[in-house]
Design a protein around this motif. Structure first.
Motif, PDB file in Angstrom:
ATOM      1  N   LEU A  11      -9.585  45.124 -31.953  1.00 52.08           N
ATOM      2  CA  LEU A  11      -9.033  45.073 -30.595  1.00 52.08           C
ATOM      3  C   LEU A  11      -9.766  46.056 -29.694  1.00 52.08           C
ATOM      4  CD1 LEU A  11      -7.051  44.137 -28.453  1.00 52.08           C
ATOM      5  CD2 LEU A  11      -5.387  45.782 -29.386  1.00 52.08           C
ATOM      6  N   GLY A  12     -10.004  47.247 -30.202  1.00 53.56           N
ATOM      7  CA  GLY A  12     -10.736  48.236 -29.421  1.00 53.56           C
ATOM      8  C   GLY A  12     -12.117  47.745 -29.035  1.00 53.56           C
ATOM      9  N   ASP A  13     -12.820  47.136 -29.986  1.00 48.87           N
ATOM     10  CA  ASP A  13     -14.146  46.591 -29.696  1.00 48.87           C
ATOM     11  C   ASP A  13     -14.072  45.487 -28.647  1.00 48.87           C
ATOM     12  OD1 ASP A  13     -15.273  48.311 -31.540  1.00 48.87           O
ATOM     13  OD2 ASP A  13     -15.446  46.796 -33.121  1.00 48.87           O
ATOM     14  N   ARG A  14     -13.107  44.606 -28.799  1.00 49.85           N
ATOM     15  CA  ARG A  14     -12.964  43.482 -27.874  1.00 49.85           C
ATOM     16  C   ARG A  14     -12.579  43.943 -26.477  1.00 49.85           C
ATOM     17  NH1 ARG A  14      -9.035  38.720 -29.702  1.00 49.85           N
ATOM     18  NH2 ARG A  14     -10.504  38.682 -31.422  1.00 49.85           N
ATOM     19  N   ALA A  15     -11.735  44.972 -26.392  1.00 45.22           N
ATOM     20  CA  ALA A  15     -11.223  45.431 -25.097  1.00 45.22           C
ATOM     21  C   ALA A  15     -12.074  46.537 -24.472  1.00 45.22           C
ATOM     22  CB  ALA A  15      -9.783  45.930 -25.257  1.00 45.22           C
ATOM     23  N   GLY A  16     -12.954  47.144 -25.264  1.00 50.08           N
ATOM     24  CA  GLY A  16     -13.717  48.263 -24.745  1.00 50.08           C
ATOM     25  C   GLY A  16     -12.880  49.520 -24.632  1.00 50.08           C
ATOM     26  N   VAL A  17     -11.918  49.654 -25.532  1.00 43.19           N
ATOM     27  CA  VAL A  17     -11.018  50.804 -25.571  1.00 43.19           C
ATOM     28  C   VAL A  17     -11.107  51.378 -26.988  1.00 43.19           C
ATOM     29  CG1 VAL A  17      -8.589  51.525 -25.397  1.00 43.19           C
ATOM     30  CG2 VAL A  17      -9.460  49.736 -23.889  1.00 43.19           C
ATOM     31  N   ARG A  39      -7.486  45.563 -19.614  1.00 43.07           N
ATOM     32  CA  ARG A  39      -8.465  45.229 -20.659  1.00 43.07           C
ATOM     33  C   ARG A  39      -7.771  44.772 -21.939  1.00 43.07           C
ATOM     34  NH1 ARG A  39     -10.940  49.607 -18.208  1.00 43.07           N
ATOM     35  NH2 ARG A  39     -10.178  51.117 -19.722  1.00 43.07           N
ATOM     36  N   LEU A  40      -6.677  45.425 -22.287  1.00 45.35           N
ATOM     37  CA  LEU A  40      -5.935  45.025 -23.492  1.00 45.35           C
ATOM     38  C   LEU A  40      -5.296  43.645 -23.312  1.00 45.35           C
ATOM     39  CD1 LEU A  40      -4.302  48.438 -24.431  1.00 45.35           C
ATOM     40  CD2 LEU A  40      -6.115  47.234 -25.677  1.00 45.35           C
ATOM     41  N   GLU A  41      -4.761  43.370 -22.129  1.00 45.51           N
ATOM     42  CA  GLU A  41      -4.178  42.048 -21.870  1.00 45.51           C
ATOM     43  C   GLU A  41      -5.224  40.948 -22.005  1.00 45.51           C
ATOM     44  OE1 GLU A  41      -0.305  42.655 -19.024  1.00 45.51           O
ATOM     45  OE2 GLU A  41      -2.214  42.286 -18.028  1.00 45.51           O
ATOM     46  N   VAL A  42      -6.403  41.169 -21.450  1.00 43.89           N
ATOM     47  CA  VAL A  42      -7.472  40.165 -21.543  1.00 43.89           C
ATOM     48  C   VAL A  42      -7.906  39.995 -22.997  1.00 43.89           C
ATOM     49  CG1 VAL A  42      -9.870  39.677 -20.923  1.00 43.89           C
ATOM     50  CG2 VAL A  42      -8.266  40.462 -19.172  1.00 43.89           C
ATOM     51  N   ARG A  47       0.285  38.903 -21.906  1.00 42.79           N
ATOM     52  CA  ARG A  47       0.763  39.881 -20.935  1.00 42.79           C
ATOM     53  C   ARG A  47       1.474  41.003 -21.666  1.00 42.79           C
ATOM     54  NH1 ARG A  47       3.521  37.616 -15.765  1.00 42.79           N
ATOM     55  NH2 ARG A  47       3.077  39.745 -15.211  1.00 42.79           N
ATOM     56  N   LEU A  48       1.121  42.225 -21.316  1.00 46.24           N
ATOM     57  CA  LEU A  48       1.756  43.390 -21.916  1.00 46.24           C
ATOM     58  C   LEU A  48       2.712  44.070 -20.953  1.00 46.24           C
ATOM     59  CD1 LEU A  48      -1.388  44.920 -23.655  1.00 46.24           C
ATOM     60  CD2 LEU A  48       0.351  43.426 -24.648  1.00 46.24           C
ATOM     61  N   TRP A  49       2.447  43.908 -19.668  1.00 41.18           N
ATOM     62  CA  TRP A  49       3.281  44.495 -18.629  1.00 41.18           C
ATOM     63  C   TRP A  49       4.034  43.370 -17.948  1.00 41.18           C
ATOM     64  CZ3 TRP A  49       4.517  49.362 -17.852  1.00 41.18           C
ATOM     65  CH2 TRP A  49       5.145  49.716 -16.667  1.00 41.18           C
ATOM     66  N   PRO A  50       5.354  43.436 -17.873  1.00 32.12           N
ATOM     67  CA  PRO A  50       6.123  42.315 -17.341  1.00 32.12           C
ATOM     68  C   PRO A  50       5.955  42.065 -15.852  1.00 32.12           C
ATOM     69  CG  PRO A  50       7.566  44.157 -17.795  1.00 32.12           C
ATOM     70  CD  PRO A  50       6.201  44.531 -18.303  1.00 32.12           C
ATOM     71  N   GLY A  51       5.521  43.069 -15.091  1.00 34.59           N
ATOM     72  CA  GLY A  51       5.341  42.875 -13.662  1.00 34.59           C
ATOM     73  C   GLY A  51       6.653  42.841 -12.906  1.00 34.59           C
TER      74      GLY A  51
END
Length: 61
Positions: A11-17, A39-42, A47-51
């Motif tokens: 996940l870190g590699d994919r998200a750049g985190v 970046r994590l959502e993409v 969706r990680l944040w409900p908005g």
């Protein structure tokens, strides 16, 4: 991460985190900034944040 069947490093590699940052986020040691959250959502395709829809009508300004 469970539903995506992806590990911290992948996940870190994919998200750049860094995987260490993701680990700290999951343990509640830090809060993500908006860029990290996006970046994590993409990377997860979820969706990680409900908005704003998370607010009830009574709570809206």
């Amino acid at each position: 991460m469970e539903t995506s069947e992806i590990g911290l490093r992948a996940l870190g590699d994919r998200a750049g985190v860094s995987h260490a940052t993701i680990s700290r986020l999951l343990r509640g040691m830090v809060l993500p900034d908006l860029g990290t959250l996006a970046r994590l959502e993409v990377a997860l395709g979820a969706r990680l944040w409900p908005g704003l829809e998370a607010w009830t009508e009574r709570e809206r300004p």
